[in-house]
Design an enzyme around this catalytic site. Structure first.
Site, PDB file in Angstrom:
ATOM      1  N   GLY A 151      -5.920   8.130  -4.114  1.00 38.91           N
ATOM      2  CA  GLY A 151      -5.189   8.606  -2.929  1.00 38.91           C
ATOM      3  C   GLY A 151      -6.171   8.944  -1.820  1.00 38.91           C
ATOM      4  O   GLY A 151      -7.186   9.593  -2.083  1.00 38.91           O
ATOM      5  N   GLN A 197      -0.364   6.833  -6.086  1.00 30.52           N
ATOM      6  CA  GLN A 197      -1.542   7.676  -5.879  1.00 30.52           C
ATOM      7  C   GLN A 197      -1.609   8.789  -6.926  1.00 30.52           C
ATOM      8  O   GLN A 197      -0.688   9.607  -7.033  1.00 30.52           O
ATOM      9  CB  GLN A 197      -1.477   8.292  -4.476  1.00 30.52           C
ATOM     10  CG  GLN A 197      -1.478   7.256  -3.360  1.00 30.52           C
ATOM     11  CD  GLN A 197      -0.755   7.740  -2.118  1.00 30.52           C
ATOM     12  OE1 GLN A 197       0.286   8.381  -2.206  1.00 30.52           O
ATOM     13  NE2 GLN A 197      -1.280   7.407  -0.957  1.00 30.52           N
ATOM     14  N   THR A 235     -10.121   1.402  -8.062  1.00 31.78           N
ATOM     15  CA  THR A 235     -11.098   2.495  -8.086  1.00 31.78           C
ATOM     16  C   THR A 235     -12.516   1.937  -8.210  1.00 31.78           C
ATOM     17  O   THR A 235     -12.714   0.832  -8.726  1.00 31.78           O
ATOM     18  CB  THR A 235     -10.830   3.464  -9.260  1.00 31.78           C
ATOM     19  OG1 THR A 235     -11.750   4.554  -9.195  1.00 31.78           O
ATOM     20  CG2 THR A 235     -10.955   2.799 -10.626  1.00 31.78           C
ATOM     21  N   ASP A 271       0.852  -1.197   0.000  1.00 35.31           N
ATOM     22  CA  ASP A 271       0.000   0.000   0.000  1.00 35.31           C
ATOM     23  C   ASP A 271       0.886   1.244   0.000  1.00 35.31           C
ATOM     24  O   ASP A 271       2.030   1.200   0.434  1.00 35.31           O
ATOM     25  CB  ASP A 271      -0.853   0.051   1.273  1.00 35.31           C
ATOM     26  CG  ASP A 271      -1.933  -1.025   1.301  1.00 35.31           C
ATOM     27  OD1 ASP A 271      -2.059  -1.775   0.318  1.00 35.31           O
ATOM     28  OD2 ASP A 271      -2.641  -1.106   2.322  1.00 35.31           O
ATOM     29  N   MET A 272       0.329   2.358  -0.461  1.00 26.05           N
ATOM     30  CA  MET A 272       1.055   3.630  -0.336  1.00 26.05           C
ATOM     31  C   MET A 272       0.368   4.442   0.754  1.00 26.05           C
ATOM     32  O   MET A 272      -0.852   4.616   0.729  1.00 26.05           O
ATOM     33  CB  MET A 272       1.055   4.392  -1.667  1.00 26.05           C
ATOM     34  CG  MET A 272       1.979   5.584  -1.671  1.00 26.05           C
ATOM     35  SD  MET A 272       3.706   5.168  -1.278  1.00 26.05           S
ATOM     36  CE  MET A 272       4.311   4.602  -2.876  1.00 26.05           C
ATOM     37  N   ARG A 317      -0.517  -0.704  -8.721  1.00 23.25           N
ATOM     38  CA  ARG A 317      -1.933  -0.477  -8.433  1.00 23.25           C
ATOM     39  C   ARG A 317      -2.128   1.042  -8.337  1.00 23.25           C
ATOM     40  O   ARG A 317      -1.617   1.692  -7.436  1.00 23.25           O
ATOM     41  CB  ARG A 317      -2.332  -1.122  -7.117  1.00 23.25           C
ATOM     42  CG  ARG A 317      -3.779  -0.829  -6.741  1.00 23.25           C
ATOM     43  CD  ARG A 317      -3.926  -0.687  -5.253  1.00 23.25           C
ATOM     44  NE  ARG A 317      -3.808  -1.953  -4.590  1.00 23.25           N
ATOM     45  CZ  ARG A 317      -3.411  -2.061  -3.312  1.00 23.25           C
ATOM     46  NH1 ARG A 317      -3.087  -1.014  -2.606  1.00 23.25           N
ATOM     47  NH2 ARG A 317      -3.327  -3.233  -2.757  1.00 23.25           N
TER      48      ARG A 317
END
Ligand SMILES: Cc1cc2nc3c(=O)[nH]c(=O)nc-3n(C[C@H](O)[C@H](O)[C@H](O)COP(=O)(O)OP(=O)(O)OC[C@H]3O[C@@H](n4cnc5c(N)ncnc54)[C@H](O)[C@@H]3O)c2cc1C
Length: 279
Positions: free
Chosen positions: A158, A133, A200, A104-105, A154
């Site tokens: 954000g 993001q 999304t 993940d970010m 991915r």
């Protein structure tokens, strides 16, 4: 609550994954939690994820379930080298069990170190991807720097509250950035230079992506759409039925309160779901 979180342990998440599999939808599992502050806690998170990978293999779902991890949950703030080792451990175990690890970010202050650990993981494993993001002004440059890795990316809009100097404040700019980055990723996918995933629920963007993929003649599986458990489930099923590879991110764990508050902050309309479940 159950609408977004099927339960606190991985068994509940895997039960939900088995339900989704009936509609041809894959699953990603993530244990809720972030920014751990003790080395022992970070090691325990790694151990629980390793155990979860074993449980995922035992289930034998048609599309093998994948993991999505936050580096601060694996102790990034406590000990970077240990965090890098834990990521390698998980990627290795995921490789042995036919699975995949997504990073993940998190907040923008973690982007450099997250990409560094992603690069290091890619040098040893081919089953690790990273989230980028679209709201960050720096993301086109980050993507450019990652192409030599033929990365699994991915793309998401954000989720954090970032200052305007760092992230586009207006939704239409974020959407435009997502569209442009998605076009670039699909272009690379036609040459097998990237494995794009679009995280999304935005129907317009998903339609744009599908149209572009069709024009480029991309085969099924050249890109995937990932959504969150409980959000737009009818669209998830419709996309899967139309032949798109769809996976749903299922959260589990006891740290659900902070997580739930974030879901609410993203979209205040969710308050009705909370009220309904409390009643
Ligand atoms: C698989 C996955 C992984 C993610 N990983 C990260 C990550 O690592 N880092 C990060 O910063 N962000 C991550 N996100 C979150 C992401 O950044 C967005 O905050 C989130 O996906 C909402 O944006 P959207 O693209 O769906 O578009 P939006 O424009 O926000 O939403 C489009 C439509 O989807 C529906 N919708 C969207 N969100 C909700 C909701 N909460 N409840 C009900 N309906 C909703 C609404 O109908 C809305 O009109 C992830 C999202 C997904 C799906």
């Amino acid at each position: 609550m159950r609408r977004f979180l099927p339960g606190e342990d991985p068994t509940a998440a895997l039960d939900a994954a088995a339900e989704l599999a009936k509609s041809g939808i894959g699953a990603l599992l993530t244990e809720l939690g972030e920014q751990v502050t003790s080395p022992a806690e970070a090691a325990a998170v790694r151990d629980r994820y390793r155990a979860a990978l074993d449980r995922m293999r035992e289930r034998g779902l048609p599309l093998p379930a994948q993991l999505s991890v936050k580096l601060t949950h694996l102790g990034l703030d406590v000990d970077r080298e240990a965090c890098a080792r834990y990521l390698h451990d998980l990627a290795r175990r995921a490789g042995e069990t036919g699975s995949f690890v997504w990073i993940d970010m998190e907040e923008s202050r973690y982007v450099d170190i997250t990409l560094e650990l992603f690069r290091r993981a890619c040098a040893a494993h081919d089953n690790v991807g990273v989230c980028l993001q679209a709201y960050l002004r720096r993301t086109p440059a980050d993507l450019e720097s990652l192409w030599p890795l033929r990365p699994a990316i991915r793309l998401v809009k954000g989720a954090y509250n970032e200052p305007p100097a760092v992230a586009y404040p207006r939704k239409r700019d974020v959407d435009a950035s997502f569209g442009a980055l998605a076009a670039e990723l699909l272009e690379r996918a036609t040459r097998w230079e990237a494995s794009p995933v679009f995280g999304t629920h935005d129907g317009n963007l998903i339609a744009q992506i599908a149209a572009r993929a069709r024009v480029r003649g991309l085969p099924r599986g050249a890109y995937e759409v990932h959504m969150l458990y409980g959000i737009r489930p009818a669209e998830q099923r419709a996309l899967a039925a139309a032949g798109v590879v769809v996976r749903v991110l299922i959260s589990y764990g006891s740290a659900w309160f902070a997580w739930y508050m974030r879901r609410l902050a993203e979209r205040p309309a969710n308050v009705w779901f909370v009220l309904r479940s409390l009643v």
